[in-house]
Design an enzyme around this catalytic site. Structure first.
Site, PDB file in Angstrom:
ATOM      1  CG  ASN A   6      63.454 -12.315  39.977  1.00  0.00           C
ATOM      2  OD1 ASN A   6      62.356 -11.877  39.615  1.00  0.00           O
ATOM      3  ND2 ASN A   6      64.526 -11.549  40.076  1.00  0.00           N
ATOM      4  CD1 TRP A   7      59.285 -17.179  37.500  1.00  0.00           C
ATOM      5  CD2 TRP A   7      57.157 -16.747  36.910  1.00  0.00           C
ATOM      6  NE1 TRP A   7      58.549 -18.320  37.704  1.00  0.00           N
ATOM      7  CE2 TRP A   7      57.243 -18.092  37.359  1.00  0.00           C
ATOM      8  CE3 TRP A   7      55.916 -16.257  36.505  1.00  0.00           C
ATOM      9  CZ2 TRP A   7      56.124 -18.931  37.393  1.00  0.00           C
ATOM     10  CZ3 TRP A   7      54.806 -17.096  36.539  1.00  0.00           C
ATOM     11  CH2 TRP A   7      54.923 -18.414  36.971  1.00  0.00           C
ATOM     12  CE  LYS A   8      66.304 -11.711  36.874  1.00  0.00           C
ATOM     13  NZ  LYS A   8      67.659 -11.390  36.494  1.00  0.00           N
ATOM     14  CG  HIS A  91      66.716  -7.931  41.509  1.00  0.00           C
ATOM     15  ND1 HIS A  91      67.280  -7.540  40.319  1.00  0.00           N
ATOM     16  CD2 HIS A  91      66.860  -9.278  41.576  1.00  0.00           C
ATOM     17  CE1 HIS A  91      67.740  -8.612  39.695  1.00  0.00           C
ATOM     18  NE2 HIS A  91      67.495  -9.679  40.439  1.00  0.00           N
ATOM     19  CD  GLU A  93      67.532  -7.782  36.483  1.00  0.00           C
ATOM     20  OE1 GLU A  93      66.353  -8.135  36.647  1.00  0.00           O
ATOM     21  OE2 GLU A  93      68.436  -8.566  36.133  1.00  0.00           O
ATOM     22  CD  GLU A 161      70.061 -11.994  42.882  1.00  0.00           C
ATOM     23  OE1 GLU A 161      69.787 -13.042  42.306  1.00  0.00           O
ATOM     24  OE2 GLU A 161      69.483 -10.925  42.662  1.00  0.00           O
ATOM     25  N   GLY A 167      72.360 -13.196  35.056  1.00  0.00           N
ATOM     26  CA  GLY A 167      71.821 -13.330  33.694  1.00  0.00           C
ATOM     27  C   GLY A 167      72.754 -13.997  32.709  1.00  0.00           C
ATOM     28  CB  SER A 209      74.998 -17.253  36.145  1.00  0.00           C
ATOM     29  OG  SER A 209      74.945 -16.060  35.411  1.00  0.00           O
ATOM     30  N   GLY A 230      66.884 -16.645  38.280  1.00  0.00           N
ATOM     31  CA  GLY A 230      66.218 -15.816  37.272  1.00  0.00           C
ATOM     32  C   GLY A 230      65.886 -16.616  36.022  1.00  0.00           C
TER      33      GLY A 230
HETATM   34  P1  PGA Z   1      69.823 -15.082  36.769  1.00  0.00           P
HETATM   35  O1  PGA Z   1      69.127 -13.941  37.622  1.00  0.00           O
HETATM   36  O2  PGA Z   1      69.558 -16.385  37.452  1.00  0.00           O
HETATM   37  O3  PGA Z   1      69.200 -14.979  35.416  1.00  0.00           O
HETATM   38  O4  PGA Z   1      71.303 -14.759  36.754  1.00  0.00           O
HETATM   39  C1  PGA Z   1      69.170 -13.962  39.012  1.00  0.00           C
HETATM   40  C2  PGA Z   1      68.554 -12.692  39.535  1.00  0.00           C
HETATM   41  O5  PGA Z   1      68.805 -11.615  38.977  1.00  0.00           O
HETATM   42  O6  PGA Z   1      67.794 -12.726  40.523  1.00  0.00           O
END
Ligand code: PGA
Length: 249
Positions: A6-8, A91, A93, A161, A167, A209, A230
């Site tokens: 997930n490149w966000k 997600h 976010e 998640e 993150g 994470s 992420g």
């Molecule tokens: P992260 O994000 O690996 O940076 O914790 C995962 C995600 O939000 O999909």
């Protein structure tokens, strides 16, 4: 194992996106894993054009709208047409930007209607001693899946998640025992919602994470089928280390 990168919105430059895709393709050739890349929407069509590699592509979200006079929206049909096979839905976010359970359910239905495989994200904000987080996650899953037909339900990939683990660095992620326990619980809920033996084949991913330091232990957690990654998925050094760890898991 299924790895979803997930490149966000970490990658804002197309040349950087192309380089990262190359590195991800190398990872795909080194591991037994299936790799899915979820790039920012404006890059998906360019990166996925004429894709003959092992990697597949995912939308990071789909619009609640179905096209028409809807300025700025990116619909499930657009993602499908641009080369996506999957769509991340719900997600945290996006939920933080007002995606309620009802909106998530609608987006899930749109993704399925356009033949995208939905990766439904669920997870509690924090853990409490009384187990309220369990019913919170149950509600997130049930509200999204219950409106679907039995056949549609068999297509869902579930990504657990927990917000408290997203993150951060590896030492903030869930532990192996807690992950095993949670995946068992998630599978129990899926068994209630997905008909017959199909629920046993449903994929359950973990995200939050995931880094080279913990992926091997997490991969050994019972019943987990892969990871939604992420920040580590946009760092070539971490990516290579993750591939190495998975190869020896
Ligand atoms: P992260 O994000 O690996 O940076 O914790 C995962 C995600 O939000 O999909």
């Amino acid at each position: 194992m299924l790895i979803v990168a997930n490149w966000k919105a970490y990658i804002e430059d197309l040349n950087r996106a192309k380089k990262l895709l190359l590195a991800s393709k190398k990872l795909a050739s080194k591991t037994e894993c299936d790799i899915v890349i979820a790039p920012p929407a404006p890059f998906l069509g360019i990166l996925a054009a004429n894709n003959k590699s092992q990697v597949a592509f995912s939308a990071q979200d789909v619009s609640i709208t179905l096209g028409g006079a809807e300025t700025g929206e990116a619909t499930a049909a657009m993602f499908k047409s641009a080369g996506a096979t999957y769509a991340i839905i719900g997600h945290s976010e996006r939920r933080a930007q007002a995606d309620t359970n009802a909106i998530v359910a609608e987006k899930l239905a749109h993704a399925l209607a356009r033949d995208l495989i939905p990766i439904l994200c669920v997870g509690e904000q924090e853990r409490d001693g009384e187990g309220r987080y369990l019913s919170y996650v149950r509600e997130e899953i049930t509200s999204a899946i219950a409106p679907l037909t039995p056949k549609e339900r068999t297509k869902i990939i579930l990504a657990y998640e927990p917000l408290w683990a997203i993150g951060k660095t590896a030492d903030h992620a869930i532990g192996q025992t807690d992950l095993t326990e949670m995946v068992l619980y998630l599978r129990k809920i899926l068994a209630e919602l997905i008909p017959g033996k199909h629920s046993q084949h449903a994929l359950v991913l973990y995200g939050g994470s995931v880094e080279p330091e913990n992926i091997r232990d997490l991969a050994r957690a019972s019943l987990v089928d892969g990871f939604l990654i992420g920040h580590a998925s946009v760092d070539e050094t971490m990516l290579a280390a993750i591939a190495g760890q998975l190869a020896s898991a």
